[in-house]
Motif scaffolding. Structure first.
Motif, short mmCIF file in Angstrom:
data_model
loop_
_atom_site.label_atom_id
_atom_site.label_comp_id
_atom_site.label_asym_id
_atom_site.label_seq_id
_atom_site.Cartn_x
_atom_site.Cartn_y
_atom_site.Cartn_z
N ASN A 87 0.88 -1.17 0.00
CA ASN A 87 0.00 0.00 0.00
C ASN A 87 0.91 1.21 0.00
O ASN A 87 1.82 1.30 0.82
CB ASN A 87 -0.90 -0.02 1.24
N ILE A 88 0.68 2.17 -0.90
CA ILE A 88 1.64 3.27 -1.02
C ILE A 88 1.36 4.44 -0.09
O ILE A 88 2.22 5.30 0.08
CB ILE A 88 1.75 3.78 -2.48
N ASN A 89 0.18 4.50 0.52
CA ASN A 89 -0.13 5.64 1.39
C ASN A 89 -0.69 5.19 2.73
O ASN A 89 -1.83 5.46 3.07
CB ASN A 89 -1.13 6.57 0.71
N VAL A 90 0.12 4.54 3.52
CA VAL A 90 -0.29 4.11 4.85
C VAL A 90 0.10 5.22 5.82
O VAL A 90 1.24 5.69 5.82
CB VAL A 90 0.40 2.79 5.24
N ASN A 91 -0.85 5.65 6.64
CA ASN A 91 -0.57 6.69 7.63
C ASN A 91 0.16 6.05 8.81
O ASN A 91 -0.43 5.34 9.60
CB ASN A 91 -1.86 7.36 8.09
N ILE A 92 1.45 6.34 8.89
CA ILE A 92 2.28 5.80 9.96
C ILE A 92 2.89 6.97 10.72
O ILE A 92 3.64 7.76 10.14
CB ILE A 92 3.37 4.87 9.41
N LYS A 93 2.50 7.08 11.97
CA LYS A 93 3.00 8.15 12.84
C LYS A 93 2.79 9.52 12.20
O LYS A 93 3.65 10.39 12.27
CB LYS A 93 4.45 7.89 13.22
N PRO A 132 2.25 9.78 5.43
CA PRO A 132 1.94 8.73 4.45
C PRO A 132 3.24 8.06 4.00
O PRO A 132 4.20 8.74 3.63
CB PRO A 132 1.28 9.50 3.31
N ARG A 133 3.24 6.75 4.07
CA ARG A 133 4.43 5.99 3.68
C ARG A 133 4.00 4.72 2.95
O ARG A 133 2.93 4.18 3.22
CB ARG A 133 5.23 5.57 4.91
N SER A 148 14.31 -8.43 -9.04
CA SER A 148 13.76 -7.44 -9.99
C SER A 148 12.33 -7.04 -9.64
O SER A 148 11.49 -6.83 -10.53
CB SER A 148 13.82 -7.97 -11.43
N ILE A 149 12.04 -6.94 -8.35
CA ILE A 149 10.74 -6.48 -7.87
C ILE A 149 10.94 -5.05 -7.36
O ILE A 149 11.74 -4.82 -6.46
CB ILE A 149 10.20 -7.38 -6.75
N ASN A 150 10.23 -4.12 -7.96
CA ASN A 150 10.37 -2.71 -7.59
C ASN A 150 9.21 -2.28 -6.71
O ASN A 150 8.09 -2.11 -7.19
CB ASN A 150 10.44 -1.83 -8.84
N LEU A 151 9.48 -2.09 -5.43
CA LEU A 151 8.48 -1.58 -4.51
C LEU A 151 8.54 -0.06 -4.52
O LEU A 151 9.58 0.53 -4.83
CB LEU A 151 8.76 -2.10 -3.09
N PRO A 152 7.45 0.62 -4.15
CA PRO A 152 7.47 2.08 -4.07
C PRO A 152 8.55 2.57 -3.12
O PRO A 152 8.84 1.93 -2.11
CB PRO A 152 6.07 2.43 -3.55
N LYS A 153 9.12 3.73 -3.44
CA LYS A 153 10.18 4.30 -2.62
C LYS A 153 9.63 4.79 -1.28
O LYS A 153 8.55 5.36 -1.21
CB LYS A 153 10.83 5.47 -3.34
N ASP A 154 10.43 4.57 -0.25
CA ASP A 154 10.21 5.15 1.05
C ASP A 154 10.88 6.54 1.03
O ASP A 154 11.87 6.72 0.32
CB ASP A 154 10.85 4.25 2.12
N PRO A 155 10.38 7.51 1.78
CA PRO A 155 11.02 8.83 1.78
C PRO A 155 12.51 8.81 2.10
O PRO A 155 13.24 9.71 1.69
CB PRO A 155 10.23 9.61 2.85
N ARG A 156 12.98 7.81 2.83
CA ARG A 156 14.41 7.75 3.20
C ARG A 156 15.27 7.05 2.16
O ARG A 156 16.49 7.02 2.29
CB ARG A 156 14.57 7.03 4.54
N ASP A 157 14.65 6.43 1.13
CA ASP A 157 15.46 5.77 0.10
C ASP A 157 16.25 6.80 -0.69
O ASP A 157 15.72 7.88 -1.02
CB ASP A 157 14.56 4.97 -0.86
N ILE A 158 17.47 6.49 -1.03
CA ILE A 158 18.32 7.44 -1.73
C ILE A 158 18.44 7.15 -3.22
O ILE A 158 19.05 7.91 -3.94
CB ILE A 158 19.72 7.54 -1.09
N ASP A 159 17.89 6.08 -3.71
CA ASP A 159 18.00 5.78 -5.14
C ASP A 159 16.88 6.43 -5.94
O ASP A 159 15.91 6.89 -5.47
CB ASP A 159 18.00 4.28 -5.38
#
Length: 191
Positions: A143-149, A152-153, A180-191
């Motif tokens: 899920n790309i928009n889970v409200n965590i603390k 949205p993450r 080769s599975i691309n999950l949505p980026k987390d805000p802390r991912d640097i790629d």
């Protein structure tokens, strides 16, 4: 297993005195094509209480010579696995840091089980439950928009377990580079 070995480093990192250090055991089950995930036991003094996590914990210089030994010790303490006997060490990844504790450097240590049906003994003071997260099913649970603390993450939701933050980022990197599975980026991912 060869794909997992390809993305890891073959060293045994030794902590420096500049950071707090920890290690997590990322345990791959080749028969299930799955990775072991736990849910941390609810504890008001634990900043990661109730979160999804790999077995792991802080480096203890009186018990551990390096961070691989930390991951092995923590897996034995938390889920009852003897990774020296029951798994092959594939290598380590570069360290990650939790967003709520950027002073802690966490090294993921990757293992592949030899026995595909290991007996797990859960230490309930550490983990309330564990399960095998099947790699083929992961994208069905994103899920790309889970409200965590309050933010949205992206997260992987499996029943009452929400995999987010550093655990999600470690999984995202492994899945991208090995399967080769691309999950949505987390805000802390640097790629």
């Amino acid at each position: 297993m060869a794909r997992l070995r390809k993305v890891t480093k073959n060293n045994r990192p030794i902590p420096d005195n500049k950071h707090l250090w920890a290690a997590v055991a990322v345990i791959y089950n080749p028969c299930l094509n799955a990775i072991l995930i736990g849910k941390r036991t609810e504890n008001p003094t634990d900043p990661w209480s109730g979160d999804a996590a790999f077995p792991g914990g802080r480096f203890n210089p009186s018990k551990d010579n390096d961070l691989v030994e930390t991951a092995i010790r923590e897996a034995r303490e938390e889920v009852g696995l003897d990774l020296i006997r029951d798994a092959d060490l594939l290598g380590v990844l570069d360290f990650f840091s939790p967003s709520n504790a950027p002073n802690i450097s966490v090294v993921p240590v990757i293992f592949s089980l030899r026995d595909c049906n290991p007996k797990l003994t859960i230490n309930k003071t550490e983990l309330s439950k564990v399960f095998w997260l099947r790699i083929d099913d992961i994208t069905k649970h994103v899920n790309i928009n889970v409200n965590i603390k309050g933010f949205p993450r992206p997260a992987i939701i499996m029943e009452d377990v929400i995999i987010w933050g550093m655990t999600y980022r470690i999984l995202r990197r492994l899945l991208k580079e090995t399967f080769s599975i691309n999950l949505p980026k987390d805000p802390r991912d640097i790629d």
